[in-house]
Write a protein that holds these residues in place. Sequence first.
Motif, PDB file in Angstrom:
ATOM      1  N   GLN A 155      28.525  33.221  27.475  1.00  0.00           N
ATOM      2  CA  GLN A 155      27.740  33.741  28.597  1.00  0.00           C
ATOM      3  C   GLN A 155      26.567  34.596  28.131  1.00  0.00           C
ATOM      4  OE1 GLN A 155      30.838  34.659  27.831  1.00  0.00           O
ATOM      5  NE2 GLN A 155      31.002  36.876  27.922  1.00  0.00           N
ATOM      6  N   THR A 156      26.571  34.991  26.870  1.00  0.00           N
ATOM      7  CA  THR A 156      25.469  35.807  26.349  1.00  0.00           C
ATOM      8  C   THR A 156      24.340  34.958  25.762  1.00  0.00           C
ATOM      9  OG1 THR A 156      26.539  36.000  24.185  1.00  0.00           O
ATOM     10  CG2 THR A 156      27.032  37.723  25.816  1.00  0.00           C
ATOM     11  N   ARG A 157      24.544  33.654  25.705  1.00  0.00           N
ATOM     12  CA  ARG A 157      23.501  32.777  25.170  1.00  0.00           C
ATOM     13  C   ARG A 157      22.263  32.828  26.061  1.00  0.00           C
ATOM     14  NH1 ARG A 157      26.512  26.997  24.229  1.00  0.00           N
ATOM     15  NH2 ARG A 157      27.734  27.545  22.394  1.00  0.00           N
ATOM     16  N   GLU A 158      21.119  32.693  25.420  1.00  0.00           N
ATOM     17  CA  GLU A 158      19.870  32.620  26.178  1.00  0.00           C
ATOM     18  C   GLU A 158      19.849  31.356  27.042  1.00  0.00           C
ATOM     19  OE1 GLU A 158      16.440  34.082  27.672  1.00  0.00           O
ATOM     20  OE2 GLU A 158      17.734  35.118  26.259  1.00  0.00           O
ATOM     21  N   ILE A 159      20.227  30.228  26.419  1.00  0.00           N
ATOM     22  CA  ILE A 159      20.372  28.963  27.141  1.00  0.00           C
ATOM     23  C   ILE A 159      21.851  28.603  27.034  1.00  0.00           C
ATOM     24  CG2 ILE A 159      19.693  26.536  27.262  1.00  0.00           C
ATOM     25  CD1 ILE A 159      17.127  27.287  25.735  1.00  0.00           C
ATOM     26  N   LYS A 160      22.551  28.730  28.127  1.00  0.00           N
ATOM     27  CA  LYS A 160      24.016  28.577  28.091  1.00  0.00           C
ATOM     28  C   LYS A 160      24.470  27.214  27.574  1.00  0.00           C
ATOM     29  CE  LYS A 160      24.288  32.582  30.267  1.00  0.00           C
ATOM     30  NZ  LYS A 160      23.009  33.180  30.009  1.00  0.00           N
ATOM     31  N   ALA A 161      23.721  26.158  27.875  1.00  0.00           N
ATOM     32  CA  ALA A 161      24.118  24.804  27.494  1.00  0.00           C
ATOM     33  C   ALA A 161      23.895  24.499  26.014  1.00  0.00           C
ATOM     34  CB  ALA A 161      23.364  23.780  28.342  1.00  0.00           C
ATOM     35  N   LEU A 162      23.178  25.368  25.304  1.00  0.00           N
ATOM     36  CA  LEU A 162      22.865  25.109  23.900  1.00  0.00           C
ATOM     37  C   LEU A 162      23.222  26.317  23.038  1.00  0.00           C
ATOM     38  CD1 LEU A 162      19.285  23.561  24.321  1.00  0.00           C
ATOM     39  CD2 LEU A 162      21.430  22.313  23.960  1.00  0.00           C
ATOM     40  N   SER A 163      23.929  26.064  21.948  1.00  0.00           N
ATOM     41  CA  SER A 163      24.203  27.132  20.985  1.00  0.00           C
ATOM     42  C   SER A 163      22.946  27.392  20.155  1.00  0.00           C
ATOM     43  CB  SER A 163      25.348  26.718  20.052  1.00  0.00           C
ATOM     44  OG  SER A 163      24.921  25.673  19.189  1.00  0.00           O
ATOM     45  N   LYS A 164      22.948  28.479  19.419  1.00  0.00           N
ATOM     46  CA  LYS A 164      21.826  28.763  18.515  1.00  0.00           C
ATOM     47  C   LYS A 164      21.673  27.631  17.506  1.00  0.00           C
ATOM     48  CE  LYS A 164      20.089  32.061  15.075  1.00  0.00           C
ATOM     49  NZ  LYS A 164      19.239  31.021  14.547  1.00  0.00           N
ATOM     50  N   GLU A 165      22.803  27.110  17.023  1.00  0.00           N
ATOM     51  CA  GLU A 165      22.767  25.998  16.064  1.00  0.00           C
ATOM     52  C   GLU A 165      22.172  24.738  16.701  1.00  0.00           C
ATOM     53  OE1 GLU A 165      25.455  29.090  14.907  1.00  0.00           O
ATOM     54  OE2 GLU A 165      25.557  27.876  16.719  1.00  0.00           O
ATOM     55  N   ASP A 166      22.526  24.480  17.961  1.00  0.00           N
ATOM     56  CA  ASP A 166      21.948  23.335  18.672  1.00  0.00           C
ATOM     57  C   ASP A 166      20.431  23.474  18.760  1.00  0.00           C
ATOM     58  OD1 ASP A 166      24.459  22.185  19.243  1.00  0.00           O
ATOM     59  OD2 ASP A 166      24.599  23.177  21.196  1.00  0.00           O
ATOM     60  N   ILE A 167      19.993  24.652  19.170  1.00  0.00           N
ATOM     61  CA  ILE A 167      18.555  24.898  19.327  1.00  0.00           C
ATOM     62  C   ILE A 167      17.842  24.738  17.991  1.00  0.00           C
ATOM     63  CG2 ILE A 167      16.821  26.655  19.887  1.00  0.00           C
ATOM     64  CD1 ILE A 167      18.855  27.687  22.027  1.00  0.00           C
ATOM     65  N   ASP A 168      18.401  25.334  16.946  1.00  0.00           N
ATOM     66  CA  ASP A 168      17.796  25.209  15.613  1.00  0.00           C
ATOM     67  C   ASP A 168      17.684  23.742  15.193  1.00  0.00           C
ATOM     68  OD1 ASP A 168      17.649  27.965  15.497  1.00  0.00           O
ATOM     69  OD2 ASP A 168      19.353  28.197  14.134  1.00  0.00           O
ATOM     70  N   GLU A 169      18.740  22.987  15.412  1.00  0.00           N
ATOM     71  CA  GLU A 169      18.759  21.570  15.038  1.00  0.00           C
ATOM     72  C   GLU A 169      17.706  20.784  15.829  1.00  0.00           C
ATOM     73  OE1 GLU A 169      20.981  18.330  12.933  1.00  0.00           O
ATOM     74  OE2 GLU A 169      20.428  20.395  12.560  1.00  0.00           O
ATOM     75  N   LEU A 170      17.612  21.053  17.112  1.00  0.00           N
ATOM     76  CA  LEU A 170      16.623  20.364  17.952  1.00  0.00           C
ATOM     77  C   LEU A 170      15.200  20.717  17.541  1.00  0.00           C
ATOM     78  CD1 LEU A 170      18.421  20.776  21.374  1.00  0.00           C
ATOM     79  CD2 LEU A 170      17.824  18.591  20.290  1.00  0.00           C
ATOM     80  N   LEU A 171      14.951  21.984  17.260  1.00  0.00           N
ATOM     81  CA  LEU A 171      13.593  22.423  16.933  1.00  0.00           C
ATOM     82  C   LEU A 171      13.131  21.955  15.556  1.00  0.00           C
ATOM     83  CD1 LEU A 171      13.548  26.043  18.424  1.00  0.00           C
ATOM     84  CD2 LEU A 171      12.658  23.910  19.435  1.00  0.00           C
TER      85      LEU A 171
END
Length: 175
Positions: free
Chosen positions: A37-53
């Motif tokens: 619940q503390t994620r900036e984007i709840k549907a994506l983990s930090k690792e997900d975001i890093d991988e996508l970017l």
Amino acid sequence: MPKPLILIMAAILSSDPALAGESHHEHIHSPPYAGEQTREIKALSKEDIDELLRGGGWGLAKSAELNGMPGPTHVLDMAAELDLSAEQIERTRKMRNAMRREAKQIGERVVVKEAELESRFRVGDIVEAELMARVSEIEALRAKLRTAHLLAHIEMARVLSADQIERYAVLRGYR
């Protein structure tokens, strides 16, 4: 009611008090999303975001990878073990770089669109039509991203010999 059915029902009810109607007031739930619940984007983990970017694979090409079609990034990592020719290395580099550029562009759009969806849920007034449009857009982007990764695997299989593909599978632990 037949006797075997009665015995089965009795066994089930005695093994699970909730089914037998017993009440337990101190039920502790272990929610699978606790902490997210503390994620900036709840549907994506930090690792997900890093991988996508960064244009990473995000596991989207497993159907190719695990069915004998190597990925260009892993092929380059194993260039020596696969005994790649200079031409194969060059073709693989170009393929990987093109795939990463495309994946990065699409991945950036996925992150932006997920953030926009997140913000609409934060406001709390999203309606069904808007939800459907936003989710459809995100899923269309994910489909493009997956296709980009899978196409690179198809192309890679055309660059390698059958022996190199077999060696790749062994080195990756698939055989």
